[in-house]
Motif scaffolding. Structure first.
Motif, PDB file in Angstrom:
ATOM      1  N   ILE A 166       0.831  -1.204   0.000  1.00 38.44           N
ATOM      2  CA  ILE A 166       0.000   0.000   0.000  1.00 38.44           C
ATOM      3  C   ILE A 166       0.866   1.254   0.000  1.00 38.44           C
ATOM      4  O   ILE A 166       1.817   1.362   0.779  1.00 38.44           O
ATOM      5  N   TYR A 168       0.512   5.250   0.571  1.00 44.72           N
ATOM      6  CA  TYR A 168      -0.360   6.349   0.997  1.00 44.72           C
ATOM      7  C   TYR A 168       0.267   7.669   0.572  1.00 44.72           C
ATOM      8  O   TYR A 168       1.437   7.930   0.894  1.00 44.72           O
ATOM      9  N   HIS A 184     -12.230   0.135   9.665  1.00 46.96           N
ATOM     10  CA  HIS A 184     -12.642  -1.157   9.104  1.00 46.96           C
ATOM     11  C   HIS A 184     -12.108  -2.288   9.983  1.00 46.96           C
ATOM     12  O   HIS A 184     -11.220  -2.081  10.808  1.00 46.96           O
ATOM     13  N   ASP A 186     -10.443  -6.266   9.358  1.00 49.22           N
ATOM     14  CA  ASP A 186      -9.902  -7.072   8.261  1.00 49.22           C
ATOM     15  C   ASP A 186     -10.743  -8.335   8.130  1.00 49.22           C
ATOM     16  O   ASP A 186     -11.180  -8.902   9.123  1.00 49.22           O
ATOM     17  N   LEU A 193       1.543  -7.015   9.510  1.00 50.30           N
ATOM     18  CA  LEU A 193       1.887  -5.744   8.898  1.00 50.30           C
ATOM     19  C   LEU A 193       3.344  -5.402   9.166  1.00 50.30           C
ATOM     20  O   LEU A 193       3.799  -5.436  10.306  1.00 50.30           O
ATOM     21  N   HIS A 241      -9.889  -0.711  13.014  1.00 47.60           N
ATOM     22  CA  HIS A 241      -8.662   0.095  12.974  1.00 47.60           C
ATOM     23  C   HIS A 241      -8.728   1.019  11.764  1.00 47.60           C
ATOM     24  O   HIS A 241      -9.618   0.885  10.913  1.00 47.60           O
ATOM     25  N   VAL A 243      -6.099   4.128   9.348  1.00 50.76           N
ATOM     26  CA  VAL A 243      -4.791   4.741   9.139  1.00 50.76           C
ATOM     27  C   VAL A 243      -4.973   6.250   9.077  1.00 50.76           C
ATOM     28  O   VAL A 243      -5.789   6.751   8.290  1.00 50.76           O
ATOM     29  N   ARG A 251       3.721   7.088   2.690  1.00 52.46           N
ATOM     30  CA  ARG A 251       3.870   5.992   3.642  1.00 52.46           C
ATOM     31  C   ARG A 251       3.658   4.702   2.867  1.00 52.46           C
ATOM     32  O   ARG A 251       2.674   4.568   2.139  1.00 52.46           O
ATOM     33  N   SER A 253       3.179   0.636   3.238  1.00 55.22           N
ATOM     34  CA  SER A 253       3.064  -0.469   4.183  1.00 55.22           C
ATOM     35  C   SER A 253       2.819  -1.778   3.460  1.00 55.22           C
ATOM     36  O   SER A 253       2.253  -1.816   2.372  1.00 55.22           O
TER      37      SER A 253
END
Ligand SMILES: O=C(O)CCC(=O)C(=O)O
Ligand SMILES: [Fe+2]
Length: 320
Positions: A166, A168, A184, A186, A193, A241, A243, A251, A253
């Motif tokens: 990902i 960002y 959301h 998972d 992660l 959780h 971000v 960023r 990840s």
């Protein structure tokens, strides 16, 4: 968006060690309370991580016209462009167990034919993450009690992993903080992660408070997903959780999801439910839940918030 004030120190699991009653009891506590913990001595070298990051940065820096060839309306469908999950989020998915072929398929479109090195790196990472997922799951099963380890073989043997890389985008200079990925849970069994050094992940407490997650250096963050929450009849928590982006830089990840096979019917074994306890979830087929959560064009943002309780909950409150 509300400003967050609190941070959470995650419980630490040393995955290189044989677990003892004390480490298993801290693990279970973390799984029940937060559904989040961190693992150390995981054996993923910084070199492998850096290589994968460097390929990923190259990939995301390609023109949008090139990346969209892998987008939702292509046949490969491995790329999620910006403005689907959020305006800041773009991602590339590589599916196991043959991570090499999956990466090669995307790499061919993006880099031409010279993508073998990318595919090899992804393969190595994917295989290591799959092995880690198995070890972590075994520890979790052991933490549930004597005799639960056997479920690994009867229930989880066909599970598989996929990696989502990902990227960002940074917030605008005028924005103090923005949601890079909204609230959301998972869907899969667990997520491992490899966090960026920019701390941005937040978990929601049972009381509904957002807490900043600050992993210790070199650790991997593990969180449990809906499939494991349903399989455990709600004993293991799949937490909400999100971000939150605050720093003016990209960023990156690496989120590795470990999931039950598509046609698996999730139904908590009697021993897991425990005598006298009610079932919190109706049985369901994994792929039906995944479809329920898939983004529909007009209702992209709303769908992000749905959970397995909305899909298969019996209405019985969660066990203490
Ligand atoms: O990028 C992150 O830190 C978390 C990503 C995430 O929660 C997800 O992809 O489900
Ligand atoms: Fe997530």
């Amino acid at each position: 968006m509300s400003q967050s004030q609190s941070s959470l120190k995650l419980s630490i699991l040393d995955i290189s060690k044989t677990q003892n009653p004390s480490s298993l009891s801290s693990l279970l506590e973390a799984c029940k309370e937060w559904g989040f913990f961190q693992i150390i001595n995981h054996g993923i070298s910084e070199e492998l991580y850096s290589k994968l990051c460097s390929f990923s940065r190259q990939l995301f820096s390609l023109p949008s016209d090139t990346k969209i060839k892998l987008g939702p309306s292509s046949s490969v469908k491995s790329y999620t462009p910006r403005f689907i999950a959020s305006p800041f989020y773009e991602g590339l998915r590589v599916v196991g167990p043959d991570f090499f072929s999956s990466a090669e398929c995307s790499g061919r479109v993006l880099f031409g034919n010279e993508s073998n090195e990318f595919s090899e790196v992804v393969q190595e990472y994917g295989v290591k993450m799959t092995e880690l997922s198995r070890q972590i799951l075994e520890a979790i099963l052991m933490s549930l009690g004597d005799g639960f380890k056997k479920f690994y073989e009867t229930e989880f043997m066909k599970s598989y992993g996929y990696l989502r890389i990902i990227n960002y985008a940074p917030p605008e200079p005028s924005q103090e903080e923005v949601e890079g990925l909204g609230k959301h849970t998972d869907m899969s069994c667990m997520t491992i992660l490899y966090p960026d050094d920019v701390s941005s992940l937040q978990v929601r407490s049972k009381e509904g408070k957002w807490m900043d997650i600050e992993p210790c250096e070199g650790s991997l963050v593990v969180n449990l997903g809906d499939m494991l929450e349903a399989w455990s009849n709600g004993r293991l928590r799949s937490s909400e959780h999100r971000v939150v982006l605050r720093k003016p830089r990209n960023r990156l990840s690496l989120a590795f999801f470990w999931s039950f096979e598509d046609d698996k019917v999730i139904f908590a074994p009697e021993e897991v439910v425990g005598e006298g306890n009610k079932r919190v979830f109706k049985p369901f087929v994994c792929s039906d839940y995944v479809r329920f959560r898939e983004f529909e064009d007009e209702e992209i943002y709303e769908k992000v918030g749905n959970t397995v309780r909305d899909f298969a909950g019996t209405g019985v409150p969660e066990m203490p």
